[in-house]
Enzyme design. Structure first.
Site, PDB file in Angstrom:
ATOM      1  CE1 TYR A 450     -13.810  32.206 -37.892  1.00 55.48           C
ATOM      2  CE2 TYR A 450     -15.088  31.007 -39.516  1.00 55.48           C
ATOM      3  CZ  TYR A 450     -14.674  32.195 -38.965  1.00 55.48           C
ATOM      4  OH  TYR A 450     -15.144  33.383 -39.472  1.00 55.48           O
TER       5      TYR A 450
HETATM    6  C1  LIG Z   1     -14.895  37.748 -32.454  1.00 53.02           C
HETATM    7  C2  LIG Z   1     -14.037  37.029 -33.429  1.00 53.02           C
HETATM    8  C3  LIG Z   1     -14.161  37.296 -34.786  1.00 53.02           C
HETATM    9  C4  LIG Z   1     -13.349  36.653 -35.722  1.00 53.02           C
HETATM   10  N1  LIG Z   1     -13.450  36.966 -37.043  1.00 53.02           N
HETATM   11  C5  LIG Z   1     -12.621  36.380 -37.932  1.00 53.02           C
HETATM   12  C6  LIG Z   1     -12.662  36.730 -39.320  1.00 53.02           C
HETATM   13  O1  LIG Z   1     -13.456  37.568 -39.754  1.00 53.02           O
HETATM   14  N2  LIG Z   1     -11.795  36.110 -40.171  1.00 53.02           N
HETATM   15  C7  LIG Z   1     -10.890  35.178 -39.720  1.00 53.02           C
HETATM   16  O2  LIG Z   1     -10.115  34.659 -40.514  1.00 53.02           O
HETATM   17  N3  LIG Z   1     -10.850  34.813 -38.416  1.00 53.02           N
HETATM   18  C8  LIG Z   1     -11.688  35.400 -37.525  1.00 53.02           C
HETATM   19  N4  LIG Z   1     -11.605  35.045 -36.209  1.00 53.02           N
HETATM   20  C9  LIG Z   1     -10.651  34.013 -35.804  1.00 53.02           C
HETATM   21  C10 LIG Z   1      -9.288  34.620 -35.515  1.00 53.02           C
HETATM   22  O3  LIG Z   1      -8.685  35.035 -36.711  1.00 53.02           O
HETATM   23  C11 LIG Z   1      -8.412  33.561 -34.844  1.00 53.02           C
HETATM   24  O4  LIG Z   1      -8.964  33.231 -33.595  1.00 53.02           O
HETATM   25  C12 LIG Z   1      -6.965  34.039 -34.695  1.00 53.02           C
HETATM   26  O5  LIG Z   1      -6.160  32.926 -34.406  1.00 53.02           O
HETATM   27  C13 LIG Z   1      -6.807  35.067 -33.615  1.00 53.02           C
HETATM   28  O6  LIG Z   1      -5.477  35.499 -33.541  1.00 53.02           O
HETATM   29  P1  LIG Z   1      -4.952  36.174 -32.179  1.00 53.02           P
HETATM   30  O7  LIG Z   1      -3.537  36.555 -32.353  1.00 53.02           O
HETATM   31  O8  LIG Z   1      -5.908  37.249 -31.769  1.00 53.02           O
HETATM   32  O9  LIG Z   1      -5.137  34.956 -31.155  1.00 53.02           O
HETATM   33  P2  LIG Z   1      -4.144  34.122 -30.222  1.00 53.02           P
HETATM   34  O10 LIG Z   1      -5.064  33.345 -29.332  1.00 53.02           O
HETATM   35  O11 LIG Z   1      -3.151  35.003 -29.561  1.00 53.02           O
HETATM   36  O12 LIG Z   1      -3.381  33.156 -31.220  1.00 53.02           O
HETATM   37  C14 LIG Z   1      -4.025  32.149 -31.962  1.00 53.02           C
HETATM   38  C15 LIG Z   1      -3.037  31.017 -32.273  1.00 53.02           C
HETATM   39  O13 LIG Z   1      -1.874  31.541 -32.912  1.00 53.02           O
HETATM   40  C16 LIG Z   1      -0.724  31.337 -32.106  1.00 53.02           C
HETATM   41  N5  LIG Z   1       0.049  32.580 -32.077  1.00 53.02           N
HETATM   42  C17 LIG Z   1      -0.379  33.790 -31.670  1.00 53.02           C
HETATM   43  N6  LIG Z   1       0.597  34.690 -31.794  1.00 53.02           N
HETATM   44  C18 LIG Z   1       1.674  34.049 -32.272  1.00 53.02           C
HETATM   45  C19 LIG Z   1       2.986  34.465 -32.595  1.00 53.02           C
HETATM   46  N7  LIG Z   1       3.382  35.739 -32.449  1.00 53.02           N
HETATM   47  N8  LIG Z   1       3.861  33.544 -33.069  1.00 53.02           N
HETATM   48  C20 LIG Z   1       3.472  32.245 -33.221  1.00 53.02           C
HETATM   49  N9  LIG Z   1       2.238  31.808 -32.920  1.00 53.02           N
HETATM   50  C21 LIG Z   1       1.337  32.699 -32.461  1.00 53.02           C
HETATM   51  C22 LIG Z   1      -1.255  31.018 -30.730  1.00 53.02           C
HETATM   52  O14 LIG Z   1      -0.330  30.254 -29.975  1.00 53.02           O
HETATM   53  C23 LIG Z   1      -2.519  30.280 -31.043  1.00 53.02           C
HETATM   54  O15 LIG Z   1      -2.225  28.950 -31.397  1.00 53.02           O
HETATM   55  C24 LIG Z   1     -12.421  35.684 -35.274  1.00 53.02           C
HETATM   56  C25 LIG Z   1     -12.298  35.406 -33.904  1.00 53.02           C
HETATM   57  C26 LIG Z   1     -13.087  36.067 -32.989  1.00 53.02           C
HETATM   58  C27 LIG Z   1     -12.926  35.749 -31.537  1.00 53.02           C
END
Ligand SMILES: Cc1cc2nc3c(=O)[nH]c(=O)nc-3n(C[C@H](O)[C@H](O)[C@H](O)COP(=O)(O)OP(=O)(O)OC[C@H]3O[C@@H](n4cnc5c(N)ncnc54)[C@H](O)[C@@H]3O)c2cc1C
Ligand SMILES: *[C@@H]1O[C@H](CO)[C@@H](O)[C@H](O)[C@H]1NC(C)=O
Ligand SMILES: *[C@@H]1O[C@H](CO)[C@@H](O)[C@H](O)[C@H]1NC(C)=O
Ligand SMILES: *[C@@H]1O[C@H](CO)[C@@H](O)[C@H](O)[C@H]1NC(C)=O
Ligand SMILES: *[C@@H]1O[C@H](CO)[C@@H](O)[C@H](O)[C@H]1NC(C)=O
Ligand SMILES: *[C@@H]1O[C@H](CO)[C@@H](O)[C@H](O)[C@H]1NC(C)=O
Length: 511
Positions: A450
């Site tokens: 978050y």
């Molecule tokens: C609608 C919604 C619901 C959610 N519900 C939950 C929930 O139920 N439980 C929970 O725990 N979280 C929840 N989240 C939060 C979510 O888990 C985080 O926002 C998570 O970081 C998203 O990962 P992403 O790969 O989609 O995002 P990204 O924006 O792609 O990555 C997030 C972070 O990780 C880094 N990153 C991404 N990919 C890599 C990689 N391959 N190697 C190294 N670093 C990387 C990015 O640089 C950034 O700092 C929710 C978010 C949203 C928007």
């Protein structure tokens, strides 16, 4: 305002960072330098020009989008280049080449970072976009699965269900977030009281380090493997895939939603029951304003049949008034789709809705849904159970024993104006501040997934242990994370506003 050309931006950056003499001839465009470097370092026959986009490429704007309106304005900084890698060797070469051109890297898997740190930076940057890497394999016999970085959790759940009706995985409630960011941030979901967090069930990983090496659990060593399970890979390297342990779920689970108004004292009782009840029962509390009062809803998952959960709640939580007619019994995968169907309608959505070959389309759906809700809301997730049995230093995620709930403050809005954003951000801050007396102190804890830049940003190594956000996200585990960071990325190439700082004073090379 005319966009400065790519060459100009790159030149300006080189100027600032390594003070090249102005007498030197202008540099070739970054895309040329970068492409020839890629060709040299990536070993595949795929033509690399197809995976590198600069802002003169007509497809740049198709590849870039994000769905956070607040971060989708003409003023939002754009990457110099986007690299849409197709295989591991592209990731390795991208790291090597970004490093050799002195440009910071941002890594995006699902793009759901709440502050957009995966695709926005105030400094010149290259965007490493993982969206083509979303393969999932499931091995039921050995109870393991592998998910590449940009596979969504919804796809992971669906593939597990496709292979076995009695297995699941304890991660995000929201199926649209991706493996890369979600798992490495310590992702949690509806089964945390029974099985802990996603990271408690990670058994291996493939990452690319700052030298471009592709490492697995064995070759990366215990410290780094510990750090990437909740400390976020983005401070240490790029994660290509996670190997996870799939967990048993009963063939029939029960889920229900109950709405009450606050006058009914139900929330008081909920506070006592939710963290102490049977580990198989997860009761999430949602609070939202409704006229002059607040509507409280309980959305719950029970890993078992209705006949088992009804007597438990009758005894522990009679105020809820749950009857069998209010319960839905179905497969675990149906409960996932039901939780995602925000209103928790009786029949919920089809499991197939969890499958979004293109995570971006799914993103849009989620944001639309969130906008419909359109008002400040609070969600409380109960802990204890398995969470209290795992030592606080088992993974970087420290909020284990002694924690009762995780609270999420949320609001979404349609109005794209900066004034609206300011207003809603202000509301969120007000609510967050009014909660202060009731939540953890010294430090006030925060959950990495978050993401919240309000709790502090990086001073880029100048005051490692004074990084306030680090203590909030990691408590005492910060120390070990800093040690790992110092060992694996001493020059602080992998950095962002809230990355793990190293021990030594960093150069400003990649700032
Ligand atoms: C609608 C919604 C619901 C959610 N519900 C939950 C929930 O139920 N439980 C929970 O725990 N979280 C929840 N989240 C939060 C979510 O888990 C985080 O926002 C998570 O970081 C998203 O990962 P992403 O790969 O989609 O995002 P990204 O924006 O792609 O990555 C997030 C972070 O990780 C880094 N990153 C991404 N990919 C890599 C990689 N391959 N190697 C190294 N670093 C990387 C990015 O640089 C950034 O700092 C929710 C978010 C949203 C928007
Ligand atoms: C842009 O994308 C389209 C459709 O994917 C493709 O046909 C075209 O070749 C791309 N153009 C460039 C310059 O990459
Ligand atoms: C090329 O890359 C693949 C996948 O990353 C790897 O398995 C292989 O060993 C590499 N080959 C060479 C010659 O480096
Ligand atoms: C249970 O369902 C019945 C019938 O739909 C409804 O009238 C009642 O309000 C529900 N009870 C709860 C606690 O939601
Ligand atoms: C609700 O709380 C009030 C004040 O704490 C108490 O007097 C009342 O008996 C409670 N009502 C119920 C139904 O428990
Ligand atoms: C929110 O806005 C009000 C009125 O403009 C202001 O007084 C208050 O300080 C702001 N609160 C925060 C936390 O920024």
């Amino acid at each position: 305002m005319a966009k400065p050309s790519l060459a100009y931006l790159f030149t300006a950056f080189v100027f600032l960072s390594v003070s090249t003499s102005s007498a030197q001839p202008p540099n070739p465009p970054l895309s040329d330098t970068f492409l020839s470097c890629l060709t040299q370092h990536a070993n595949s026959s795929t033509p690399h020009s197809n995976i590198v986009f600069d802002n003169t490429n007509p497809n740049f704007t198709t590849v870039l989008p994000n769905y956070i309106a607040r971060l989708n304005t003409p003023l939002t900084p754009k990457p110099l280049l986007i690299v849409t890698v197709l295989q591991e060797s592209h990731v390795q070469a991208t790291v090597i080449c970004a490093k050799s051109t002195n440009v910071q890297l941002r890594i995006r898997s699902g793009g759901h970072d709440y502050e957009g740190l995966s695709y926005v930076s105030q400094n010149p940057f290259i965007l490493l976009d993982m969206f083509n890497l979303h393969r999932i394999t499931v091995d039921v016999k050995n109870e393991v699965a592998m998910g590449q970085a940009s596979a969504t959790l919804g796809e992971v759940y669906y593939r597990i269900w496709d292979s076995s009706k009695v297995h699941g995985f304890p991660a995000s409630v929201c199926p649209i977030v991706a493996v890369g960011g979600h798992i490495s941030g310590g992702g949690y979901g509806n089964m945390l009281r029974k099985y802990g967090l996603s990271v408690d069930n990670v058994i291996d990983a493939q990452i690319v380090d700052v030298k471009g090496n592709l490492l697995n659990r064995q070759t990366m060593g215990d410290d780094l493997f510990w750090a990437i399970r909740g400390g976020r890979v983005a401070s240490f390297g790029v994660v290509v895939l996670f190997t996870i342990k799939i967990v048993p779920v009963p063939e029939t689970v029960t889920f229900f939603r109950v709405d009450k108004t606050l006058e009914e004292n139900a929330t008081d009782l909920w506070q006592q029951v939710a963290p102490t009840t049977d580990d198989r029962l997860f009761m999430r509390l949602l609070l939202a304003p409704s006229g002059k009062t607040v509507r409280a809803s309980v959305m719950a998952l029970f890993l078992g049949e209705a006949n088992e959960v009804l007597p438990i709640l009758e005894k522990e939580f009679p105020l809820l008034g749950l009857k069998k007619v209010n319960c839905t019994e179905a497969h675990w995968i149906d409960s996932v789709a039901w939780f995602n169907d925000d209103q928790g309608s009786k029949n919920g959505a089809k499991p197939e809705t969890l499958l979004n070959a293109n995570p971006r389309e799914g993103l849009e759906i989620i944001w639309k849904k969130m906008i419909e809700l359109g008002e400040m809301g609070l969600v409380f997730n109960p802990y204890r159970g398995k969470m209290a049995q795992i030592p606080s230093d088992a993974t970087p995620f420290p909020h284990r024993k002694g924690n009762l709930f995780k609270a999420r403050y949320s609001v979404s809005w349609k109005d794209p104006s900066p004034a609206a954003a300011q207003n809603f951000l202000n509301q969120t801050r007000e609510l967050h501040s009014c909660m202060t007396p009731y939540v953890s102190k010294n430090p006030r804890s925060a959950f990495l997934n978050y993401r919240d830049l309000d709790i502090g940003v990086n001073s880029f190594g100048k005051n490692s242990f004074q990084e306030v956000y680090g203590a909030k996200y990691f408590n005492d585990n910060l120390q070990r994370l800093v040690k790992v960071k110092t060992a694996v990325d001493p020059e602080n190439f992998f950095r962002n506003e809230q990355s793990i700082p190293g021990f030594v004073v960093m150069t400003d090379r990649y700032r």
